[in-house]
Design an enzyme around this catalytic site. Structure first.
Site, PDB file in Angstrom:
ATOM      1  N   ASP A  13      31.954  36.311  45.381  1.00 56.96           N
ATOM      2  CA  ASP A  13      32.904  37.140  44.621  1.00 56.96           C
ATOM      3  C   ASP A  13      32.926  36.828  43.131  1.00 56.96           C
ATOM      4  OD1 ASP A  13      33.618  38.208  47.092  1.00 56.96           O
ATOM      5  OD2 ASP A  13      35.115  36.649  47.411  1.00 56.96           O
ATOM      6  N   LYS A  16      28.952  39.740  41.235  1.00 54.82           N
ATOM      7  CA  LYS A  16      27.521  40.077  41.369  1.00 54.82           C
ATOM      8  C   LYS A  16      27.303  41.590  41.368  1.00 54.82           C
ATOM      9  CE  LYS A  16      27.510  37.863  45.241  1.00 54.82           C
ATOM     10  NZ  LYS A  16      28.848  37.259  45.201  1.00 54.82           N
ATOM     11  N   GLY A  17      28.223  42.315  42.044  1.00 51.04           N
ATOM     12  CA  GLY A  17      28.093  43.771  42.118  1.00 51.04           C
ATOM     13  C   GLY A  17      28.137  44.389  40.742  1.00 51.04           C
ATOM     14  N   ALA A  39      29.360  40.927  52.794  1.00 50.58           N
ATOM     15  CA  ALA A  39      29.507  41.012  51.340  1.00 50.58           C
ATOM     16  C   ALA A  39      30.456  42.143  50.964  1.00 50.58           C
ATOM     17  CB  ALA A  39      28.136  41.272  50.702  1.00 50.58           C
ATOM     18  N   GLY A  40      31.106  41.980  49.826  1.00 50.16           N
ATOM     19  CA  GLY A  40      31.950  43.049  49.280  1.00 50.16           C
ATOM     20  C   GLY A  40      31.745  43.056  47.779  1.00 50.16           C
ATOM     21  N   HIS A  41      30.965  44.018  47.287  1.00 45.31           N
ATOM     22  CA  HIS A  41      30.613  44.050  45.864  1.00 45.31           C
ATOM     23  C   HIS A  41      31.296  45.241  45.193  1.00 45.31           C
ATOM     24  CE1 HIS A  41      26.689  41.573  46.633  1.00 45.31           C
ATOM     25  NE2 HIS A  41      27.783  40.977  47.062  1.00 45.31           N
ATOM     26  N   ARG A 144      15.055  33.722  68.592  1.00 45.60           N
ATOM     27  CA  ARG A 144      13.945  34.628  68.906  1.00 45.60           C
ATOM     28  C   ARG A 144      14.264  35.666  69.979  1.00 45.60           C
ATOM     29  NH1 ARG A 144      10.342  29.458  69.390  1.00 45.60           N
ATOM     30  NH2 ARG A 144      12.358  28.921  70.275  1.00 45.60           N
ATOM     31  N   GLN A 225      27.144  36.663  48.773  1.00 46.76           N
ATOM     32  CA  GLN A 225      27.812  35.358  48.890  1.00 46.76           C
ATOM     33  C   GLN A 225      27.493  34.501  47.654  1.00 46.76           C
ATOM     34  OE1 GLN A 225      25.932  36.390  52.092  1.00 46.76           O
ATOM     35  NE2 GLN A 225      27.769  37.611  52.182  1.00 46.76           N
ATOM     36  N   VAL A 300      37.335  41.863  49.198  1.00 41.37           N
ATOM     37  CA  VAL A 300      36.922  43.276  49.278  1.00 41.37           C
ATOM     38  C   VAL A 300      36.603  43.658  50.729  1.00 41.37           C
ATOM     39  CG1 VAL A 300      35.196  44.946  48.441  1.00 41.37           C
ATOM     40  CG2 VAL A 300      35.913  43.064  46.970  1.00 41.37           C
ATOM     41  N   THR A 301      36.135  42.699  51.512  1.00 45.42           N
ATOM     42  CA  THR A 301      35.709  42.992  52.881  1.00 45.42           C
ATOM     43  C   THR A 301      36.842  42.796  53.887  1.00 45.42           C
ATOM     44  OG1 THR A 301      33.446  42.400  52.323  1.00 45.42           O
ATOM     45  CG2 THR A 301      33.992  42.349  54.664  1.00 45.42           C
ATOM     46  N   SER A 305      43.690  36.931  50.896  1.00 45.91           N
ATOM     47  CA  SER A 305      43.879  36.434  49.537  1.00 45.91           C
ATOM     48  C   SER A 305      42.892  35.296  49.294  1.00 45.91           C
ATOM     49  CB  SER A 305      45.315  36.011  49.276  1.00 45.91           C
ATOM     50  OG  SER A 305      45.677  35.003  50.153  1.00 45.91           O
ATOM     51  N   ARG A 306      42.351  35.276  48.071  1.00 44.68           N
ATOM     52  CA  ARG A 306      41.363  34.254  47.735  1.00 44.68           C
ATOM     53  C   ARG A 306      42.066  33.022  47.196  1.00 44.68           C
ATOM     54  NH1 ARG A 306      37.706  38.626  44.463  1.00 44.68           N
ATOM     55  NH2 ARG A 306      36.703  39.607  46.246  1.00 44.68           N
ATOM     56  N   ASP A 334      38.405  37.278  30.651  1.00 41.70           N
ATOM     57  CA  ASP A 334      39.642  37.983  30.290  1.00 41.70           C
ATOM     58  C   ASP A 334      40.806  37.617  31.204  1.00 41.70           C
ATOM     59  OD1 ASP A 334      37.828  39.442  32.106  1.00 41.70           O
ATOM     60  OD2 ASP A 334      39.524  40.809  32.328  1.00 41.70           O
TER      61      ASP A 334
HETATM   62  P1  GDP Z   1      30.968  40.141  44.104  1.00 44.15           P
HETATM   63  O1  GDP Z   1      31.163  39.977  45.566  1.00 44.15           O
HETATM   64  O2  GDP Z   1      30.307  38.957  43.484  1.00 44.15           O
HETATM   65  O3  GDP Z   1      30.270  41.422  43.732  1.00 44.15           O
HETATM   66  O4  GDP Z   1      32.433  40.212  43.451  1.00 44.15           O
HETATM   67  P2  GDP Z   1      33.690  41.047  44.022  1.00 44.15           P
HETATM   68  O5  GDP Z   1      33.485  42.474  43.742  1.00 44.15           O
HETATM   69  O6  GDP Z   1      34.006  40.643  45.407  1.00 44.15           O
HETATM   70  O7  GDP Z   1      34.854  40.440  43.121  1.00 44.15           O
HETATM   71  C1  GDP Z   1      34.787  40.459  41.735  1.00 44.15           C
HETATM   72  C2  GDP Z   1      35.975  41.259  41.196  1.00 44.15           C
HETATM   73  O8  GDP Z   1      36.104  41.036  39.821  1.00 44.15           O
HETATM   74  C3  GDP Z   1      35.816  42.758  41.350  1.00 44.15           C
HETATM   75  O9  GDP Z   1      37.082  43.329  41.532  1.00 44.15           O
HETATM   76  C4  GDP Z   1      35.227  43.188  40.007  1.00 44.15           C
HETATM   77  O10 GDP Z   1      35.552  44.527  39.672  1.00 44.15           O
HETATM   78  C5  GDP Z   1      35.919  42.239  39.083  1.00 44.15           C
HETATM   79  N1  GDP Z   1      35.174  41.831  37.895  1.00 44.15           N
HETATM   80  C6  GDP Z   1      33.856  41.565  37.730  1.00 44.15           C
HETATM   81  N2  GDP Z   1      33.602  41.095  36.489  1.00 44.15           N
HETATM   82  C7  GDP Z   1      34.786  41.074  35.854  1.00 44.15           C
HETATM   83  C8  GDP Z   1      35.199  40.650  34.547  1.00 44.15           C
HETATM   84  O11 GDP Z   1      34.420  40.193  33.707  1.00 44.15           O
HETATM   85  N3  GDP Z   1      36.552  40.761  34.259  1.00 44.15           N
HETATM   86  C9  GDP Z   1      37.457  41.249  35.163  1.00 44.15           C
HETATM   87  N4  GDP Z   1      38.722  41.321  34.823  1.00 44.15           N
HETATM   88  N5  GDP Z   1      37.090  41.632  36.394  1.00 44.15           N
HETATM   89  C10 GDP Z   1      35.783  41.535  36.732  1.00 44.15           C
HETATM   90  P1  IMO Z   2      30.231  38.433  48.431  1.00 43.96           P
HETATM   91  O1  IMO Z   2      28.795  38.926  48.507  1.00 43.96           O
HETATM   92  C1  IMO Z   2      33.111  35.397  49.606  1.00 43.96           C
HETATM   93  C2  IMO Z   2      32.605  33.621  53.601  1.00 43.96           C
HETATM   94  C3  IMO Z   2      33.670  33.915  54.639  1.00 43.96           C
HETATM   95  C4  IMO Z   2      33.635  32.622  55.411  1.00 43.96           C
HETATM   96  C5  IMO Z   2      32.140  32.259  55.410  1.00 43.96           C
HETATM   97  C6  IMO Z   2      31.388  32.676  56.649  1.00 43.96           C
HETATM   98  O2  IMO Z   2      31.216  39.527  48.297  1.00 43.96           O
HETATM   99  O3  IMO Z   2      30.352  37.360  47.410  1.00 43.96           O
HETATM  100  P2  IMO Z   2      30.485  35.009  57.555  1.00 43.96           P
HETATM  101  O4  IMO Z   2      31.207  36.264  57.948  1.00 43.96           O
HETATM  102  O5  IMO Z   2      29.469  35.212  56.497  1.00 43.96           O
HETATM  103  O6  IMO Z   2      29.933  34.268  58.734  1.00 43.96           O
HETATM  104  O7  IMO Z   2      31.629  34.040  56.951  1.00 43.96           O
HETATM  105  O8  IMO Z   2      31.597  32.928  54.282  1.00 43.96           O
HETATM  106  N1  IMO Z   2      31.997  34.821  52.980  1.00 43.96           N
HETATM  107  C7  IMO Z   2      32.248  35.236  51.724  1.00 43.96           C
HETATM  108  N2  IMO Z   2      33.116  34.766  50.800  1.00 43.96           N
HETATM  109  N3  IMO Z   2      32.300  36.422  49.314  1.00 43.96           N
HETATM  110  C8  IMO Z   2      31.412  36.895  50.219  1.00 43.96           C
HETATM  111  O9  IMO Z   2      30.478  37.832  49.911  1.00 43.96           O
HETATM  112  C9  IMO Z   2      31.380  36.318  51.501  1.00 43.96           C
HETATM  113  N4  IMO Z   2      30.664  36.547  52.627  1.00 43.96           N
HETATM  114  C10 IMO Z   2      31.038  35.616  53.506  1.00 43.96           C
HETATM  115  O10 IMO Z   2      34.923  34.146  54.055  1.00 43.96           O
HETATM  116  O11 IMO Z   2      34.316  31.623  54.719  1.00 43.96           O
HETATM  117 MG    MG Z   3      32.699  40.024  46.975  1.00 44.48          MG
END
Ligand code: GDP
Ligand code: IMO
Ligand code: MG
Length: 428
Positions: A13, A16-17, A39-41, A144, A225, A300-301, A305-306, A334
């Protein structure tokens, strides 16, 4: 020729998205190499927000090829839901824009059931997975007995493999885990329907990626991740079941490591984690709650709460080493605006000395005490900066310290969630 990786330098999180969408402007091909719909991007473009789970974040651009590589685990139901969701938002997802590896493993309904039942069986030692069936699917791959996309393309092969799997899984589910048996006919019929819709997207993706690099096209590998969720280098067993590191790209796409030119590690200006497991700089106080609210730190997924804490540079430095990072992108600078003092962890006190690497043993980690450096905060004007020069002086000092400690240049700074709230500082 350029083929670069965008990967999470923390526990996921990191943004990356958003970074992939931003950098996709410079690439022709965007490739996912591991993970699945755990993943949740999030990508924000103008007034629209898109949440992607399985489809690469290059999909919002027309004319880019998006690839789901062999290292990804594919839940066809989740894939089609995501395609329908995107099409509903006006984003075209055609076989010209998206291809799926015939070697990728399929997430089956029993994988999701096993994920939930195993978590239940672990009791207080649960991992806190996303429940998407990721771990059980990768387990079958290594065992396998997995079913691959190419198997689904051959009805007879699929039926036979499904039969064997259902028998084994049902015995385990009912006799060991106390769950309910799954129905072979139902699953078989459902997946054969999926097969029809999937077929046009399926191909030997390794050849397409290789040919693209050879033809001097720029290829972006989008990690899911983060480094500390890596099966080998993460906080095992509180990790995901794939290699989230640079090393995962070569295996997960089917190209040689010598073809990869750069690796960009994405790090938030602070640290978050979802699910269970150690987190040395976690803030279980008002500051942690403040960061969660201001930074909208909710999964996102899963919507969970983080957990939030100070930036831990021991982690980022470890990622720089293990992943061979060529630069860093620092996001959400920010979010911290308005805090008077901001801390960065630059070491752990461990057995009477200060270490700057991440220990393997959770028992060792539990007695590690973060060593902090304190920085003066900056104001909300940071969100309006569009060049490095326009950043507040204190934010620049913070970024300089990150570079100095990790030995890696910062190439991008994020000052907001939108595509244009991004500052390009230098080469990737
Ligand atoms: P990912 O899983 O790595 O793609 O990240 P997530 O989408 O799960 O969480 C990142 C959150 O931060 C998302 O809500 C993005 O829209 C937001 N975000 C990304 N870059 C920035 C930034 O530079 N500033 C702020 N305020 N939000 C950001
Ligand atoms: P993105 O791509 C944050 C965490 C889960 C759990 C552990 C194992 O959005 O960054 P799983 O379902 O993969 O077997 O869960 O990994 N986890 C993530 N945490 N961002 C993610 O993806 C995650 N994908 C899995 O919360 O602790
Ligand atoms: Mg994410």
């Amino acid at each position: 020729m350029s083929a670069f990786i965008v990967l999470g330098a923390q526990w996921g999180d990191e943004g990356k998205g958003k970074m992939t969408d931003y950098l996709a402007e410079e690439a022709e091909v965007v490739v996912r190499f591991q993970g699945g719909n755990n993943a949740g991007h999030t990508v924000e473009v103008e007034d629209k927000q898109y949440k992607l789970h399985l489809i690469p974040s290059g999909i919002l651009h027309d004319e880019k090829l998006n690839v789901i590589g062999n290292g990804v685990v594919v839940d066809p139901e989740a894939l089609f839901n995501e395609i329908d969701y995107l099409e509903g938002l006006g984003v075209k997802v055609t076989p010209e824009k998206l291809i799926v590896s015939d070697r990728a493993h399929l997430i089956m309904p029993y994988h999701r059931v096993l994920d939930a039942l195993k978590e239940r069986a672990r009791g207080k030692n649960d991992i806190g997975t996303t429940g998407k069936g990721i771990g059980p699917c990768y387990t079958d791959k290594i065992e396998r007995c997995g079913i691959r996309v190419c198997d689904l393309m051959h009805e007879d092969v699929f039926k036979e493999k499904l039969k064997e799997n259902i028998e084994m899984k049902n015995a385990y589910i009912t006799k060991v885990l106390g769950g309910e048996a799954l129905n072979y006919e139902e699953i078989c019929a459902k997946y054969l329907e999926f097969a029809k819709r999937l077929r046009p997207f399926v191909t030997e993706t390794s050849v397409r990626v290789y040919d693209s690099i050879k033809a001097d096209k720029t290829v972006l590998f989008e990690g899911a991740q983060g480094m500390l969720l890596d099966i080998d280098y993460g906080t095992y067993p509180y990790v995901t079941s794939s290699n989230t590191t640079s090393g995962g790209v070569s295996n997960g796409v089917g190209i040689g490591p010598t073809m990869i030119t750069n690796a960009v590690g994405i790090t938030k200006a602070y640290t978050t984690r979802v699910g269970k497991g150690p987190f040395p700089t976690e803030l279980n106080d008002k500051v942690g709650d403040w960061i969660r609210e201001v930074g909208h730190e909710y999964g996102v997924t899963t919507g969970r709460s983080r957990r939030c804490g100070w930036l831990d540079l021991v982690i980022v430095k470890t990622t720089a080493r293990v992943c061979g990072l060529t630069s860093l992108a620092v996001t959400k600078i920010d979010t911290l605006a308005g805090l008077e003092k901001i801390k960065i962890c630059t070491g752990y006190k461990f057995n009477g000395e200060v270490i700057d690497y991440f220990p393997a043993s959770l028992e060792d980690l539990a007695v590690c005490e973060p060593v902090y450096e304190e920085f003066e905060g900056w104001g909300k004007e940071v969100a309006d900066a569009r060049s490095y020069e326009e950043l507040p002086e204190n934010a620049k000092k913070y970024i300089k310290r990150i570079e100095e400690f990790t030995g890696v240049r910062v190439s991008i700074v994020g000052v907001g969630p939108k595509r244009d709230q991004t500052i390009r500082v230098g080469e990737l």
